[in-house]
Design an enzyme around this catalytic site. Sequence first.
Site, mmCIF file in Angstrom:
data_model
loop_
_atom_site.group_PDB
_atom_site.id
_atom_site.type_symbol
_atom_site.label_atom_id
_atom_site.label_comp_id
_atom_site.label_asym_id
_atom_site.label_seq_id
_atom_site.Cartn_x
_atom_site.Cartn_y
_atom_site.Cartn_z
ATOM 1 N N LYS A 115 0.802 -1.224 0.000
ATOM 2 C CA LYS A 115 0.000 0.000 0.000
ATOM 3 C C LYS A 115 0.831 1.267 0.000
ATOM 4 O O LYS A 115 0.326 2.340 -0.331
ATOM 5 C CB LYS A 115 -0.967 0.006 1.186
ATOM 6 C CG LYS A 115 -2.082 -1.009 1.054
ATOM 7 C CD LYS A 115 -3.207 -0.730 2.030
ATOM 8 C CE LYS A 115 -4.328 -1.747 1.864
ATOM 9 N NZ LYS A 115 -5.417 -1.502 2.829
ATOM 10 N N LYS A 195 -7.723 -10.157 -7.523
ATOM 11 C CA LYS A 195 -8.672 -10.463 -6.459
ATOM 12 C C LYS A 195 -9.848 -9.501 -6.545
ATOM 13 O O LYS A 195 -9.665 -8.323 -6.865
ATOM 14 C CB LYS A 195 -7.931 -10.301 -5.120
ATOM 15 C CG LYS A 195 -8.697 -10.794 -3.925
ATOM 16 C CD LYS A 195 -7.850 -10.666 -2.675
ATOM 17 C CE LYS A 195 -8.758 -10.448 -1.474
ATOM 18 N NZ LYS A 195 -8.057 -10.341 -0.210
ATOM 19 N N LYS A 198 -13.166 -3.586 -4.642
ATOM 20 C CA LYS A 198 -13.814 -2.359 -5.084
ATOM 21 C C LYS A 198 -12.854 -1.501 -5.915
ATOM 22 O O LYS A 198 -13.216 -0.966 -6.951
ATOM 23 C CB LYS A 198 -14.289 -1.601 -3.837
ATOM 24 C CG LYS A 198 -15.089 -0.368 -4.131
ATOM 25 C CD LYS A 198 -16.528 -0.705 -4.502
ATOM 26 C CE LYS A 198 -17.288 0.582 -4.794
ATOM 27 N NZ LYS A 198 -18.576 0.350 -5.420
#
Length: 329
Positions: A115, A195, A198
């Site tokens: 991230k 995967k 959203k």
Amino acid sequence: MAKKLFFSGIQPTGELHIGNYLGAIQRWVKLVDSGEYEGIMCVVDYHAMTVPYEQATLKQRSLEAATMLMACGISADKALLFIQSYVPQHTELAWVLNCSCMIGELSRMTQFKDKSKDKGESVAVGLFTYPVLMAADILLYKAAYVPVGEDQIQHLELAREIVRRFNSRFGETFPEPQPLIGEAKRIMGLDGESKMSKSMGNTIALSESPESIWKKLAPAKTDERRKKRSDPGVPTDCNVYMSYHRYFSPAEDLAYVDKGCRSAGIGCLECKKLLAKNMEKELGPIRKRYEDLRQHPQKVEAYLNESAEKCRAIAEATMHEVRSKIGVR
Ligand code: TRP
């Protein structure tokens, strides 16, 4: 015999989708319904702040996530369900645990590395200590078990390390939480490449209408071998089979599409129609309960408030013990 306690959390990022359902929520419901476990489930709104987010909609999204969990079968007579920020002890314990966790350990977290990649130093400290808040979530209730997906195992191992360090310095306080690893379900998105999430825009939301689901399913990628209707395919190389059919369809339907695919007896569209029908069998009632609960937000709020009150009592007892052991108050 006392029931075993599990704790789990879910982020209120966007609408919950079938990846969340198959990977987490469905397991929680099964654990609760087994009668063997007591469950505490939490919508982790403070975790959602660790990346850029929309403050105008966070509260709404947290309520929607909680509503969907109820629609999936988590209810007041069976388990506790609350929103993290309703129990301020989570952030209080996280601070204390921050002091029992090393920079080196957090630097090794693969989720943080992913991230924060390419962001240089412009990464919130909160993202770095995200796993510590997660440890606090679990430890406040002294939960023995944590149902998690593969991607959270490293965070749970860190929580166990934090427990060992805390206990050896301040005396036996927390149990080491064990992961409850179910069948590894990594649900891929409709693109079949990453995967379901959203942020990738490849999801099927739990609240989506059958018509809207069909619009996504009909063009979804299948086994590349099936270029023409007469080309046979291999179901285990087909994302539609591996990520969805396998989990929504009964054995006899799976046998039917397996044979039909390998022999080119059926086309992909026919296979997908059967899938859509089976998905609707499971998702239809959830969607209906969701719509009904949306009409009665006071039901949701009453459950969340009642759970939060019980959780605050447990959490405060733990913090009382912690504060005294670490030498404050
Ligand atoms: N980090 C978890 C996830 O993204 C969510 C979470 C927060 C959690 N606190 C938790 C999971 C405590 C289990 C236990 O999936």
